[in-house]
Design a protein around this motif. Structure first.
Motif, PDB file in Angstrom:
ATOM      1  N   HIS A  52       0.661   5.636 -11.486  1.00  0.00           N
ATOM      2  CA  HIS A  52       0.728   4.793 -10.292  1.00  0.00           C
ATOM      3  C   HIS A  52       1.905   5.182  -9.405  1.00  0.00           C
ATOM      4  CE1 HIS A  52      -0.018   0.469  -8.625  1.00  0.00           C
ATOM      5  NE2 HIS A  52       0.391   1.284  -7.659  1.00  0.00           N
ATOM      6  N   ASP A  70       2.921  -1.550  -3.278  1.00  0.00           N
ATOM      7  CA  ASP A  70       2.266  -0.325  -2.809  1.00  0.00           C
ATOM      8  C   ASP A  70       2.568  -0.070  -1.331  1.00  0.00           C
ATOM      9  OD1 ASP A  70       1.010   0.443  -5.204  1.00  0.00           O
ATOM     10  OD2 ASP A  70      -0.585  -1.007  -4.875  1.00  0.00           O
ATOM     11  N   THR A  71       2.577  -1.131  -0.543  1.00  0.00           N
ATOM     12  CA  THR A  71       2.853  -0.990   0.889  1.00  0.00           C
ATOM     13  C   THR A  71       4.281  -0.517   1.119  1.00  0.00           C
ATOM     14  OG1 THR A  71       1.291  -2.790   1.354  1.00  0.00           O
ATOM     15  CG2 THR A  71       2.822  -2.181   3.100  1.00  0.00           C
ATOM     16  N   GLU A 115      -8.362  -8.307   0.055  1.00  0.00           N
ATOM     17  CA  GLU A 115      -6.993  -8.777  -0.154  1.00  0.00           C
ATOM     18  C   GLU A 115      -6.033  -7.961   0.711  1.00  0.00           C
ATOM     19  OE1 GLU A 115      -6.379  -8.063  -4.243  1.00  0.00           O
ATOM     20  OE2 GLU A 115      -7.758  -9.620  -4.942  1.00  0.00           O
ATOM     21  N   ALA A 149      -7.480  -1.941  -0.816  1.00  0.00           N
ATOM     22  CA  ALA A 149      -7.418  -3.375  -1.121  1.00  0.00           C
ATOM     23  C   ALA A 149      -8.024  -4.246  -0.024  1.00  0.00           C
ATOM     24  CB  ALA A 149      -5.974  -3.786  -1.403  1.00  0.00           C
ATOM     25  N   PRO A 205      -1.205  -4.670  -1.750  1.00  0.00           N
ATOM     26  CA  PRO A 205      -0.110  -5.104  -2.615  1.00  0.00           C
ATOM     27  C   PRO A 205       1.238  -4.773  -1.977  1.00  0.00           C
ATOM     28  CG  PRO A 205      -1.798  -4.003  -3.899  1.00  0.00           C
ATOM     29  CD  PRO A 205      -2.162  -3.804  -2.462  1.00  0.00           C
ATOM     30  N   GLU A 222      -4.390   2.682  -2.948  1.00  0.00           N
ATOM     31  CA  GLU A 222      -4.481   1.272  -3.315  1.00  0.00           C
ATOM     32  C   GLU A 222      -4.255   0.365  -2.099  1.00  0.00           C
ATOM     33  OE1 GLU A 222      -5.539   0.212  -6.031  1.00  0.00           O
ATOM     34  OE2 GLU A 222      -5.110   1.647  -7.615  1.00  0.00           O
ATOM     35  N   ALA A 223      -3.271   0.713  -1.272  1.00  0.00           N
ATOM     36  CA  ALA A 223      -2.986  -0.104  -0.098  1.00  0.00           C
ATOM     37  C   ALA A 223      -4.112  -0.018   0.924  1.00  0.00           C
ATOM     38  CB  ALA A 223      -1.666   0.341   0.533  1.00  0.00           C
TER      39      ALA A 223
END
Length: 266
Positions: free
Chosen positions: A210, A236-237, A230, A224, A233, A220-221
């Motif tokens: 990760h 992640d951001t 959503e 999401a 996160p 992931e950002a």
């Protein structure tokens, strides 16, 4: 960061390089710029057929796995194609660089800009699909657009560093090509990190995949808000924003250190 200030000071030249690269990319084709949409769509369909139909990856507990896959592809495709095309940009433009004195960093950055067109097209595709098939994402899906903007900044910095190094050391482009394939499978595009075997027994390995892979927080950002409905996160951001700043600094540092040698060695 004067390296990037030249984008503003020489914006007309940058625009000319961008238009030249874009025209050259589709020169002689019947569809022309329509390939900007057709090629990303075809690539996404290939991944969809291979991994969601032939490989039967929908056997996971993910709903709409095909959309999960498509929402992870645009950042990776943009990253990979930008690095590969930017790597040779200074070498391929050596005749121009030797004849005319101008901010040479505009060359790889204009190449990245042409890839942004395809990235925007892919983002538009997954945004429409997300709004249609994932009603819970309708309030958050638009957040993927500014996240995509930060990804562009991150990739631009790395591309400038790679292009600068390859102008001096020709092996760099081959290293990039060799690294991209394993890097793809180490990035959670086809899977979720928490679904990996050993995720509970070896949490350190999941953390390494990760946080040790700068593409993971980016994917992931980006995914999401599109798939999960959503906000990205926070961790992640923040990671992506810091990585973008570091990449810009790295690109400027590497370019400045070899700028005087590019004309003679490119």
């Amino acid at each position: 960061m004067g390296v990037y200030a030249d984008l503003v000071r020489h914006r007309e030249l940058f625009g000319s390089l961008f238009r030249r690269d874009l025209r050259a990319k589709y020169k002689g084709s019947a569809l022309g710029l329509a390939w900007t949409l057709a090629l990303p769509l075809a690539l996404m369909l290939v991944y969809l057929v291979v991994f969601s139909v032939l490989w039967r990856a929908e056997a996971t507990d993910l709903d709409d796995y095909w959309l999960f896959l498509l929402c992870g592809l645009p950042p990776w495709v943009f990253f990979a194609t930008s690095l590969q095309t930017a790597a040779r940009s200074l070498v391929e433009n050596a005749p121009l660089i030797r004849k005319v004195r101008f901010p040479r960093q505009l060359v790889p950055l204009s190449v990245v800009a042409t890839q942004v067109v395809a990235f925007a097209a892919m983002t538009a595709i997954v945004l429409v699909l997300s709004l249609w098939f994932r009603p819970e994402s309708r309030d958050s899906a638009w957040v993927a657009v500014p996240v995509a903007g930060v990804i562009v900044v991150f990739v631009a910095g790395l591309a400038l560093a790679v292009a600068s190094l390859n102008a001096i050391f020709r092996d760099v482009e081959f290293v990039v090509a060799a690294v991209l394939l394993p890097w793809f499978f180490l990035t959670p595009i086809l899977y979720r990190l928490e679904d990996l075997p050993g995720a509970e027994s070896r949490p350190w390995l999941i953390d390494l995949l990760h946080w040790g892979n700068p593409l993971t927080p980016a994917v992931e950002a980006y995914r999401a808000p599109l798939y999960a409905g959503e906000l990205p996160p926070a961790a992640d951001t923040l990671y992506l924003c810091v990585a973008a700043v570091v990449a810009l600094a790295l690109g400027a540092l590497v370019f400045s250190s070899v700028d005087d040698r590019i004309a003679s060695e490119a």
